[in-house]
Motif scaffolding. Structure first.
Motif, PDB file in Angstrom:
ATOM      1  N   LYS A 285      -4.396   8.746  12.566  1.00  0.00           N
ATOM      2  CA  LYS A 285      -5.318   9.658  13.255  1.00  0.00           C
ATOM      3  C   LYS A 285      -5.279  11.072  12.699  1.00  0.00           C
ATOM      4  O   LYS A 285      -6.300  11.752  12.667  1.00  0.00           O
ATOM      5  N   TYR A 286      -4.093  11.521  12.322  1.00  0.00           N
ATOM      6  CA  TYR A 286      -3.937  12.920  11.895  1.00  0.00           C
ATOM      7  C   TYR A 286      -3.142  12.984  10.587  1.00  0.00           C
ATOM      8  O   TYR A 286      -1.991  13.447  10.573  1.00  0.00           O
TER       9      TYR A 286
ATOM     10  N   LEU B 141       1.473   9.516  19.698  1.00  0.00           N
ATOM     11  CA  LEU B 141       0.408  10.530  19.699  1.00  0.00           C
ATOM     12  C   LEU B 141       0.093  11.011  18.277  1.00  0.00           C
ATOM     13  O   LEU B 141      -1.023  10.895  17.809  1.00  0.00           O
ATOM     14  N   LEU B 142       1.102  11.567  17.609  1.00  0.00           N
ATOM     15  CA  LEU B 142       0.883  12.112  16.262  1.00  0.00           C
ATOM     16  C   LEU B 142       1.097  11.007  15.235  1.00  0.00           C
ATOM     17  O   LEU B 142       2.169  10.854  14.670  1.00  0.00           O
TER      18      LEU B 142
ATOM     19  N   ALA C 219      -4.131  15.913  24.970  1.00  0.00           N
ATOM     20  CA  ALA C 219      -3.164  16.147  23.891  1.00  0.00           C
ATOM     21  C   ALA C 219      -3.788  15.838  22.532  1.00  0.00           C
ATOM     22  O   ALA C 219      -3.615  16.582  21.572  1.00  0.00           O
ATOM     23  N   CYS C 220      -4.529  14.740  22.476  1.00  0.00           N
ATOM     24  CA  CYS C 220      -5.148  14.338  21.202  1.00  0.00           C
ATOM     25  C   CYS C 220      -6.215  15.326  20.750  1.00  0.00           C
ATOM     26  O   CYS C 220      -6.371  15.591  19.553  1.00  0.00           O
TER      27      CYS C 220
ATOM     28  N   THR D  13      -7.572  19.600  16.869  1.00  0.00           N
ATOM     29  CA  THR D  13      -7.828  21.017  16.582  1.00  0.00           C
ATOM     30  C   THR D  13      -6.871  21.518  15.507  1.00  0.00           C
ATOM     31  O   THR D  13      -7.286  22.161  14.537  1.00  0.00           O
ATOM     32  N   LEU D  14      -5.591  21.182  15.665  1.00  0.00           N
ATOM     33  CA  LEU D  14      -4.592  21.626  14.679  1.00  0.00           C
ATOM     34  C   LEU D  14      -4.820  20.958  13.325  1.00  0.00           C
ATOM     35  O   LEU D  14      -4.651  21.585  12.277  1.00  0.00           O
ATOM     36  N   GLU D  15      -5.212  19.708  13.357  1.00  0.00           N
ATOM     37  CA  GLU D  15      -5.531  18.986  12.116  1.00  0.00           C
ATOM     38  C   GLU D  15      -6.625  19.738  11.367  1.00  0.00           C
ATOM     39  O   GLU D  15      -6.555  19.933  10.151  1.00  0.00           O
TER      40      GLU D  15
END
Lengths: 225, 220
Positions: B179-180, B174-175, B127-128, B133-135
């Motif tokens: 981190k992002y 997670l989000l 998931a991370c 990737t989206l980041e």
């Protein structure tokens, strides 16, 4: 402007074949490279870093991945011989069936191919139920796209030759003419259409390849539980 | 009968996507809430293959599958607020990322939140990876679509709203902003966007639903 169109595919991938078909049908000049997936080229890894898969279309240096995305890109970029109809509702139907093919038909057929014994019987049953939707959709139509080949035909086109390969390997008929008269007729007509008929990978080579792909599943099923 | 009808589910991100798109385009529609344990005859008639929501019915013609519906809406009501860009390459890019979110991200994120302890590490790792990737895709843009929300933003609604609520219900993080940072900021912009915020399900109701679901899942 000099156009540079390059297609990365493999000799056997049905997804790569879709992209090959649409470029040929549109009369686009292009080069292609048959990748060795056990030894992926730097170009492939660089062009599709997310999935590292084929096909990838590279147009003037810009890569596009995912075969259905490629089909729509080619249709929008080279407007001759359109694959999608003009009407938004008909376009939605075409996209729906292309997606159905990838999400449901492919998975159900693959399961029928790799499963053994009782599980295979059930998988075959499910595959037949899925195929019935395709048979129904073909009523009154020559192709899924209507009078001529459209997006869903290219998306489902792999059926026209791979079904025969799978049937040969597992020794079971999945698309019987009596049960699927329209689908059988479509498979034949599609397989023999101009451009399509010249592009099929060699049958025996496909049988060998898929038989080998099936081996680990047969071996696993034979393990004492 | 209304010219446009939407068969949906209050808590479904897929159903919500269609409402966002209709709102963006200023389309009036009739909304019909489905009970998935007791599907209406109309739903089964309009979507006999998948028997799922969302289904958009326009002039009595049904369209199923949220990504297909979004493109239909964009092509039919094309005077304002384009969902897809004009340029074919940019359109292909948007479609690619929308597909990536649908086929990889959502499932991985869902699994990471609901997994058993022993599977959680692997699920979270995947998931991370996708979140990173989206980041990277977002870069310094306000939205995936640029200055305005587009197809990818709409399809990423799960990350924009649902994920935070599930994280709160399950305690899985997670989000995070650390981190992002870009994706986190995007999610805040996303929920505050006028076309979005009026179409999101009530937060408390969704949180209660997720908590109840989590309560059931950890009992076993």
């Amino acid at each position: 402007m000099a156009e540079e169109v390059k297609l990365l595919k493999t000799w056997s991938s049905p997804f790569g074949l879709r992209a090959f078909w649409i470029l040929k049908l549109k009369g686009v000049q292009f080069d292609f490279i048959d990748e060795d997936l056990s030894n992926k080229s730097p170009l492939l890894l660089q062009s599709n870093p997310v999935y590292k898969k084929v096909p990838v279309l590279i147009h003037n240096g810009k890569p596009i991945s995912e075969s259905l995305v490629i089909l729509e890109y080619v249709d929008e970029t080279w407007k001759q011989n359109p694959l999608l109809p003009e009407d938004p509702y008909e376009r939605a139907r075409a996209r729906f069936w292309a997606k159905f093919g990838d999400d449901k038909v492919l998975a159900s057929i693959w399961n029928a191919f790799i499963k053994q014994g009782k599980e295979q019987e059930e998988a075959i049953g499910l595959a037949i139920e899925t195929l019935k939707f395709l048979e129904e959709e073909l009523k009154g139509k020559r192709f899924f796209g209507g009078e001529k080949i459209g997006l869903p035909d290219l998306a489902l086109g792999w059926l026209a030759n791979l079904i025969g390969v799978f049937e040969e390997v597992i020794g079971v008929k999945l698309i019987e003419k009596e049960r699927f008269p329209l689908l059988s007729a479509w498979m034949q007509e599609f397989a023999e259409a101009p451009v399509i008929k010249e592009s099929w990978p060699p049958h025996e080579k496909l049988v060998t390849k898929f038989r080998a792909m099936r081996e680990p599943y047969v071996a696993a099923a034979a393990q004492p539980k | 009968m209304a010219q446009v009808q939407l068969f949906g589910l209050w808590g479904s991100p897929f159903s919500c996507r269609v409402e966002i798109a209709l709102k963006l385009k200023g389309v009036e529609y009739e909304y019909i809430e489905e009970d998935l344990s007791n599907k209406s005859p109309l739903l089964l008639q309009y979507n006999p293959i998948h028997k799922k929501v969302p289904v958009l019915v326009h002039k009595r013609k049904p369209i199923a599958e949220s990504l297909v519906i979004l493109e239909y809406i964009d092509e039919t009501w094309n005077e304002r607020n384009p969902i897809l860009p004009h340029d074919p390459y940019e359109r292909a890019t948007a479609r690619f990322w929308a597909k990536f979110i649908d086929e990889k991200c959502i499932f991985a994120l869902w699994k990471a939140c609901w997994s058993e302890e022993k599977e959680r590490e692997e699920a979270a790792r995947e998931a991370c990876e996708h979140l990173q990737t989206l980041e990277d895709v977002l870069k310094d843009k306000r939205f995936f679509g640029g200055d305005m929300i587009g197809l990818v933003d709409i399809v990423a609604n799960f990350m924009g709203f649902w994920l935070g609520i599930i994280e709160e219900a399950t305690g899985v993080k997670l989000l995070t902003e650390e981190k992002y940072p870009k994706l986190y900021k995007w999610s805040e912009e996303f929920v505050n966007c006028s076309a979005i915020k009026e179409n999101l399900p009530p937060r408390d109701k969704l949180l209660a639903y997720m908590r109840a679901r989590y309560g059931v899942s950890i009992t076993y």
